[in-house]
Design a protein around this motif. Sequence first.
Motif, PDB file in Angstrom:
ATOM      1  N   VAL A  52      -8.558  39.202  16.529  1.00 39.68           N
ATOM      2  CA  VAL A  52      -8.210  40.246  17.486  1.00 39.68           C
ATOM      3  C   VAL A  52      -8.346  41.611  16.841  1.00 39.68           C
ATOM      4  O   VAL A  52      -8.384  41.734  15.621  1.00 39.68           O
ATOM      5  N   GLY A  53      -8.409  42.636  17.665  1.00 44.69           N
ATOM      6  CA  GLY A  53      -8.556  43.997  17.172  1.00 44.69           C
ATOM      7  C   GLY A  53      -7.398  44.415  16.298  1.00 44.69           C
ATOM      8  O   GLY A  53      -6.291  43.904  16.409  1.00 44.69           O
ATOM      9  N   LYS A  54      -7.654  45.408  15.429  1.00 44.60           N
ATOM     10  CA  LYS A  54      -6.635  45.881  14.504  1.00 44.60           C
ATOM     11  C   LYS A  54      -5.657  46.800  15.202  1.00 44.60           C
ATOM     12  O   LYS A  54      -5.924  47.340  16.269  1.00 44.60           O
ATOM     13  N   LYS A  55      -4.494  47.007  14.569  1.00 44.31           N
ATOM     14  CA  LYS A  55      -3.512  47.947  15.074  1.00 44.31           C
ATOM     15  C   LYS A  55      -4.090  49.351  14.952  1.00 44.31           C
ATOM     16  O   LYS A  55      -4.879  49.633  14.064  1.00 44.31           O
ATOM     17  N   GLY A  56      -3.661  50.231  15.808  1.00 45.22           N
ATOM     18  CA  GLY A  56      -4.175  51.596  15.797  1.00 45.22           C
ATOM     19  C   GLY A  56      -3.901  52.341  14.513  1.00 45.22           C
ATOM     20  O   GLY A  56      -4.644  53.233  14.137  1.00 45.22           O
ATOM     21  N   ASN A  57      -2.823  51.983  13.772  1.00 44.01           N
ATOM     22  CA  ASN A  57      -2.478  52.722  12.570  1.00 44.01           C
ATOM     23  C   ASN A  57      -3.008  52.087  11.285  1.00 44.01           C
ATOM     24  O   ASN A  57      -2.667  52.513  10.206  1.00 44.01           O
ATOM     25  N   SER A  58      -3.836  51.059  11.400  1.00 47.20           N
ATOM     26  CA  SER A  58      -4.350  50.416  10.192  1.00 47.20           C
ATOM     27  C   SER A  58      -5.801  50.803   9.976  1.00 47.20           C
ATOM     28  O   SER A  58      -6.502  51.177  10.893  1.00 47.20           O
ATOM     29  N   ARG A  59      -6.236  50.698   8.729  1.00 46.43           N
ATOM     30  CA  ARG A  59      -7.628  51.031   8.430  1.00 46.43           C
ATOM     31  C   ARG A  59      -8.442  49.745   8.307  1.00 46.43           C
ATOM     32  O   ARG A  59      -7.907  48.695   8.010  1.00 46.43           O
ATOM     33  N   GLU A  60      -9.716  49.861   8.534  1.00 47.67           N
ATOM     34  CA  GLU A  60     -10.617  48.706   8.496  1.00 47.67           C
ATOM     35  C   GLU A  60     -10.869  48.278   7.053  1.00 47.67           C
ATOM     36  O   GLU A  60     -11.055  49.103   6.175  1.00 47.67           O
ATOM     37  N   ILE A  61     -10.862  46.974   6.810  1.00 46.09           N
ATOM     38  CA  ILE A  61     -11.220  46.414   5.505  1.00 46.09           C
ATOM     39  C   ILE A  61     -12.638  45.880   5.638  1.00 46.09           C
ATOM     40  O   ILE A  61     -12.928  45.092   6.531  1.00 46.09           O
ATOM     41  N   ALA A  62     -13.506  46.317   4.748  1.00 46.40           N
ATOM     42  CA  ALA A  62     -14.891  45.850   4.798  1.00 46.40           C
ATOM     43  C   ALA A  62     -14.926  44.368   4.440  1.00 46.40           C
ATOM     44  O   ALA A  62     -14.355  43.961   3.430  1.00 46.40           O
ATOM     45  N   GLU A 123       0.322  48.619   2.113  1.00 45.54           N
ATOM     46  CA  GLU A 123      -1.002  49.191   2.336  1.00 45.54           C
ATOM     47  C   GLU A 123      -2.001  48.107   2.752  1.00 45.54           C
ATOM     48  O   GLU A 123      -2.021  47.019   2.182  1.00 45.54           O
ATOM     49  N   VAL A 124      -2.807  48.417   3.750  1.00 47.06           N
ATOM     50  CA  VAL A 124      -3.847  47.486   4.195  1.00 47.06           C
ATOM     51  C   VAL A 124      -4.950  47.461   3.150  1.00 47.06           C
ATOM     52  O   VAL A 124      -5.533  48.493   2.828  1.00 47.06           O
ATOM     53  N   ARG A 125      -5.179  46.264   2.582  1.00 47.10           N
ATOM     54  CA  ARG A 125      -6.205  46.096   1.561  1.00 47.10           C
ATOM     55  C   ARG A 125      -6.502  44.610   1.405  1.00 47.10           C
ATOM     56  O   ARG A 125      -5.734  43.773   1.854  1.00 47.10           O
ATOM     57  N   GLY A 126      -7.613  44.304   0.772  1.00 50.46           N
ATOM     58  CA  GLY A 126      -7.945  42.922   0.479  1.00 50.46           C
ATOM     59  C   GLY A 126      -7.130  42.460  -0.718  1.00 50.46           C
ATOM     60  O   GLY A 126      -6.991  43.195  -1.701  1.00 50.46           O
ATOM     61  N   ILE A 127      -6.578  41.257  -0.630  1.00 50.44           N
ATOM     62  CA  ILE A 127      -5.807  40.690  -1.743  1.00 50.44           C
ATOM     63  C   ILE A 127      -6.257  39.256  -1.996  1.00 50.44           C
ATOM     64  O   ILE A 127      -6.860  38.631  -1.127  1.00 50.44           O
ATOM     65  N   TYR A 128      -5.960  38.763  -3.192  1.00 48.28           N
ATOM     66  CA  TYR A 128      -6.175  37.351  -3.490  1.00 48.28           C
ATOM     67  C   TYR A 128      -5.101  36.899  -4.468  1.00 48.28           C
ATOM     68  O   TYR A 128      -4.480  37.706  -5.150  1.00 48.28           O
ATOM     69  N   GLY A 129      -4.855  35.603  -4.467  1.00 50.16           N
ATOM     70  CA  GLY A 129      -3.836  35.038  -5.340  1.00 50.16           C
ATOM     71  C   GLY A 129      -3.622  33.586  -4.990  1.00 50.16           C
ATOM     72  O   GLY A 129      -4.502  32.947  -4.424  1.00 50.16           O
ATOM     73  N   GLU A 130      -2.431  33.082  -5.301  1.00 51.85           N
ATOM     74  CA  GLU A 130      -2.132  31.679  -5.067  1.00 51.85           C
ATOM     75  C   GLU A 130      -1.071  31.533  -3.987  1.00 51.85           C
ATOM     76  O   GLU A 130      -0.168  32.359  -3.881  1.00 51.85           O
ATOM     77  N   ALA A 131      -1.189  30.471  -3.202  1.00 48.18           N
ATOM     78  CA  ALA A 131      -0.195  30.134  -2.183  1.00 48.18           C
ATOM     79  C   ALA A 131      -0.112  28.613  -2.106  1.00 48.18           C
ATOM     80  O   ALA A 131      -1.114  27.917  -2.286  1.00 48.18           O
ATOM     81  N   THR A 132       1.081  28.121  -1.828  1.00 43.35           N
ATOM     82  CA  THR A 132       1.239  26.676  -1.653  1.00 43.35           C
ATOM     83  C   THR A 132       0.637  26.277  -0.311  1.00 43.35           C
ATOM     84  O   THR A 132       0.382  27.133   0.550  1.00 43.35           O
ATOM     85  N   GLU A 133       0.444  24.987  -0.127  1.00 35.04           N
ATOM     86  CA  GLU A 133      -0.060  24.475   1.160  1.00 35.04           C
ATOM     87  C   GLU A 133       0.871  24.905   2.291  1.00 35.04           C
ATOM     88  O   GLU A 133       0.432  25.348   3.345  1.00 35.04           O
ATOM     89  N   ALA A 134       2.186  24.801   2.067  1.00 32.63           N
ATOM     90  CA  ALA A 134       3.166  25.173   3.092  1.00 32.63           C
ATOM     91  C   ALA A 134       3.087  26.667   3.411  1.00 32.63           C
ATOM     92  O   ALA A 134       3.124  27.061   4.583  1.00 32.63           O
ATOM     93  N   GLU A 135       2.961  27.512   2.383  1.00 38.09           N
ATOM     94  CA  GLU A 135       2.852  28.954   2.609  1.00 38.09           C
ATOM     95  C   GLU A 135       1.582  29.276   3.398  1.00 38.09           C
ATOM     96  O   GLU A 135       1.606  30.097   4.316  1.00 38.09           O
ATOM     97  N   HIS A 136       0.479  28.619   3.044  1.00 41.15           N
ATOM     98  CA  HIS A 136      -0.790  28.836   3.738  1.00 41.15           C
ATOM     99  C   HIS A 136      -0.661  28.481   5.219  1.00 41.15           C
ATOM    100  O   HIS A 136      -1.068  29.245   6.100  1.00 41.15           O
TER     101      HIS A 136
END
Length: 157
Positions: A52-62, A123-136
Motif C-alpha cells: 500500500v502507499g506510504k504515509k504522507g510524512n514518510s520518505r521513499e526508500i529506494a 527514521e524511515v530507512r532500510g535495515i537488516y538484522g536477525e529475527a526469530t521465526e515468531a518475530e518474523h
Amino acid sequence: MILYQLNCDRQHSFEAWFKDGATADRQLKRKTVECPSCGSVKVAKALMAPRVGKKGNSREIAPIEPPALPSAPVAAPAGKAAVVPAELRQALIEVRKQIEANCDYVGDKFAEEARKIHEGEAEVRGIYGEATEAEHEELLEDGIEVARVPWVPRGDA
C-alpha cells in the motif's frame, strides 16, 4: 522481478524471486520449485497483502533490485542438500553487498526497530538484522513489510 511468499505441502513458508507472475505460475505448475526446508515440490503461492502507499510524512526508500538469477532450477537428489550453483551463489553475494552498503545493521533488535519505523517512532530507512521465526510472523501479521534473504557467509564469498 517479483517476490512471492510460498508454502509447501508440509507447511514450510519461504520466499522466492521470479522474472514475472507468469514465470512463477509456470514453474509452480511444472513442480520445478522446491521447498528449501524439506525438498517438497508441492508448492503454492501464499496469501500476500498488497503493498500500500506510504504515509504522507514518510520518505521513499529506494528498493534494492535483486540481481539476475540462474534461469534453470537445480534440484537436489532425494535426501541430499542442494548444491548452490556458482551463478546463484554470486547473486546472493551481490545481494548481501547491496544490503550492507545501503541499509543499517540493527542486529537482534530487527523486529523492534522495524516496528518503530512502521509506527513512525524511528527514521524511515532500510535495515537488516536477525529475527526469530515468531518475530518474523508477528511483523507480517501486523502488516509490516519484511523479507528474509538467504545470507551467504563471508568465508564463502
